[in-house]
Design an enzyme around this catalytic site. Sequence first.
Site, PDB file in Angstrom:
ATOM      1  CB  SER A  74     -52.666  26.768  78.855  1.00  0.00           C
ATOM      2  OG  SER A  74     -52.291  27.541  77.739  1.00  0.00           O
TER       3      SER A  74
ATOM      4  CB  ALA B  17     -39.233  23.326  73.971  1.00  0.00           C
TER       5      ALA B  17
ATOM      6  CE  LYS C 111     -44.520  22.918  71.779  1.00  0.00           C
ATOM      7  NZ  LYS C 111     -43.542  23.848  72.328  1.00  0.00           N
TER       8      LYS C 111
ATOM      9  CG  ASP D 279     -42.087  26.798  70.591  1.00  0.00           C
ATOM     10  OD1 ASP D 279     -42.968  27.585  70.992  1.00  0.00           O
ATOM     11  OD2 ASP D 279     -42.145  25.558  70.759  1.00  0.00           O
TER      12      ASP D 279
HETATM   13  P1  NAP Z   1     -40.734  17.496  75.971  1.00  0.00           P
HETATM   14  O1  NAP Z   1     -40.838  17.353  74.500  1.00  0.00           O
HETATM   15  O2  NAP Z   1     -41.527  16.588  76.838  1.00  0.00           O
HETATM   16  O3  NAP Z   1     -39.181  17.343  76.348  1.00  0.00           O
HETATM   17  C1  NAP Z   1     -38.781  17.388  77.690  1.00  0.00           C
HETATM   18  C2  NAP Z   1     -37.265  17.517  77.787  1.00  0.00           C
HETATM   19  O4  NAP Z   1     -36.902  17.596  79.174  1.00  0.00           O
HETATM   20  C3  NAP Z   1     -36.520  16.312  77.207  1.00  0.00           C
HETATM   21  O5  NAP Z   1     -35.294  16.730  76.700  1.00  0.00           O
HETATM   22  C4  NAP Z   1     -36.324  15.444  78.478  1.00  0.00           C
HETATM   23  O6  NAP Z   1     -35.263  14.553  78.377  1.00  0.00           O
HETATM   24  C5  NAP Z   1     -35.995  16.527  79.475  1.00  0.00           C
HETATM   25  N1  NAP Z   1     -36.250  16.097  80.867  1.00  0.00           N
HETATM   26  C6  NAP Z   1     -37.445  15.855  81.461  1.00  0.00           C
HETATM   27  N2  NAP Z   1     -37.269  15.529  82.760  1.00  0.00           N
HETATM   28  C7  NAP Z   1     -35.931  15.555  82.991  1.00  0.00           C
HETATM   29  C8  NAP Z   1     -35.118  15.313  84.138  1.00  0.00           C
HETATM   30  N3  NAP Z   1     -35.668  14.966  85.316  1.00  0.00           N
HETATM   31  N4  NAP Z   1     -33.773  15.471  84.037  1.00  0.00           N
HETATM   32  C9  NAP Z   1     -33.229  15.829  82.849  1.00  0.00           C
HETATM   33  N5  NAP Z   1     -33.938  16.075  81.715  1.00  0.00           N
HETATM   34  C10 NAP Z   1     -35.273  15.935  81.793  1.00  0.00           C
HETATM   35  O7  NAP Z   1     -41.099  18.971  76.438  1.00  0.00           O
HETATM   36  P2  NAP Z   1     -40.866  20.334  75.610  1.00  0.00           P
HETATM   37  O8  NAP Z   1     -42.066  20.626  74.795  1.00  0.00           O
HETATM   38  O9  NAP Z   1     -39.549  20.211  74.933  1.00  0.00           O
HETATM   39  O10 NAP Z   1     -40.821  21.437  76.773  1.00  0.00           O
HETATM   40  C11 NAP Z   1     -39.670  21.624  77.582  1.00  0.00           C
HETATM   41  C12 NAP Z   1     -39.892  22.809  78.523  1.00  0.00           C
HETATM   42  O11 NAP Z   1     -39.947  24.024  77.773  1.00  0.00           O
HETATM   43  C13 NAP Z   1     -41.200  22.719  79.285  1.00  0.00           C
HETATM   44  O12 NAP Z   1     -41.001  23.173  80.611  1.00  0.00           O
HETATM   45  C14 NAP Z   1     -42.106  23.668  78.524  1.00  0.00           C
HETATM   46  O13 NAP Z   1     -43.141  24.188  79.317  1.00  0.00           O
HETATM   47  C15 NAP Z   1     -41.119  24.745  78.112  1.00  0.00           C
HETATM   48  N6  NAP Z   1     -41.581  25.492  76.922  1.00  0.00           N
HETATM   49  C16 NAP Z   1     -41.782  26.832  77.039  1.00  0.00           C
HETATM   50  C17 NAP Z   1     -42.203  27.553  75.938  1.00  0.00           C
HETATM   51  C18 NAP Z   1     -42.404  29.022  76.043  1.00  0.00           C
HETATM   52  O14 NAP Z   1     -43.032  29.601  75.146  1.00  0.00           O
HETATM   53  N7  NAP Z   1     -41.885  29.669  77.054  1.00  0.00           N
HETATM   54  C19 NAP Z   1     -42.437  26.918  74.714  1.00  0.00           C
HETATM   55  C20 NAP Z   1     -42.201  25.560  74.635  1.00  0.00           C
HETATM   56  C21 NAP Z   1     -41.786  24.848  75.751  1.00  0.00           C
HETATM   57  P3  NAP Z   1     -35.496  13.065  77.768  1.00  0.00           P
HETATM   58  O15 NAP Z   1     -35.414  13.212  76.287  1.00  0.00           O
HETATM   59  O16 NAP Z   1     -34.393  12.269  78.354  1.00  0.00           O
HETATM   60  O17 NAP Z   1     -36.861  12.603  78.226  1.00  0.00           O
END
Ligand code: NAP
Length: 280
Positions: A15, A131, A66, A102
């Site tokens: 992180s 996210a 989250k 976010d």
């Molecule tokens: P999360 O709650 O675990 O959700 C993950 C998402 O990715 C879900 O929609 C999941 O689909 C999908 N997914 C995972 N593997 C996949 C695959 N192989 N093929 C297709 N879809 C897939 O995670 P999150 O918190 O939303 O975070 C998502 C991303 O955003 C991460 O990489 C995180 O690091 C990034 N992020 C960045 C910031 C920033 O400040 N830049 C802030 C927040 C998050 P399912 O629902 O089908 O499992």
Amino acid sequence: MRKHHAVFGTPISHSLSPRIHAAFARQCGIELDYLAIEADAGDFRAKLDDFAAHGGTGANVTLPLKEAAFALCSEASERARRAGAVNTLVRAGDGWHGDNTDGAGLVRDLTGRHMLDLRARRTLLLGAGGAARGIAPALLEAGIGELTIVNRTPERADALADALGEPGRVHPRYLGDLAALGEFDLIVNATSAARGGQLPALPRSLVGRRCAAVDLSYGEAAIPFLAWARANGCHDAVDGLGMLVEQAAESFALWLGTRPETDGVYAELSGRAAALVTAD
Ligand code: NAP
């Protein structure tokens, strides 16, 4: 008085939040400890209680906690309720006030730093996790046009569309139907697909004439989607580093009442972007 803050999630060792918040605190002349605490759904509550018992008053929450963080809050902001997900916890009496910075962070980065006019953009959101839930309300408020949500698990796209409550403007669709969805002006990758597996196959037909592509990931994890975007004619290709810095600044302001300047931290981190591992 010295402040005690932390970020909770798993994996958390990469992180950037401790480094970002330490820089903000130096800039604002505030004494701050900011730890990265490894926690999963099973032990998050206990570790958060322990953190509070030792003087913790502010926390960030990241993947995969989250939605769990939202569930444990005694009160929550309107934007956190709309998202059903919390990335910022502020100690309030014996409980926690939940917020979600976010979406504000993403919009500030896109409109302020990258000078993108989001208004009326026909938008495709890939993903419906924590996210995606955080950013969708902010994108709608920023004036995008229609929002189409596609997710590997379609029920989560349906649930997010329902929660957003704008059936005339927000449409959940199947991943398998991407080729039939037409052109977009903004495509946001809010999946964590590139972390473990592969990006879903994205047809070129999604890319409109002035399309901007945004990946919420940064560093190595953002490479596949942004490479696809550039190869397929997207006008802009933006990673999630600026959003990370801006959402951190929003959290910092909620905790400490002062909003730090972000350009210096962003410039320092983006100089080393290729070596970064998405972990926030
Ligand atoms: P999360 O709650 O675990 O959700 C993950 C998402 O990715 C879900 O929609 C999941 O689909 C999908 N997914 C995972 N593997 C996949 C695959 N192989 N093929 C297709 N879809 C897939 O995670 P999150 O918190 O939303 O975070 C998502 C991303 O955003 C991460 O990489 C995180 O690091 C990034 N992020 C960045 C910031 C920033 O400040 N830049 C802030 C927040 C998050 P399912 O629902 O089908 O499992």
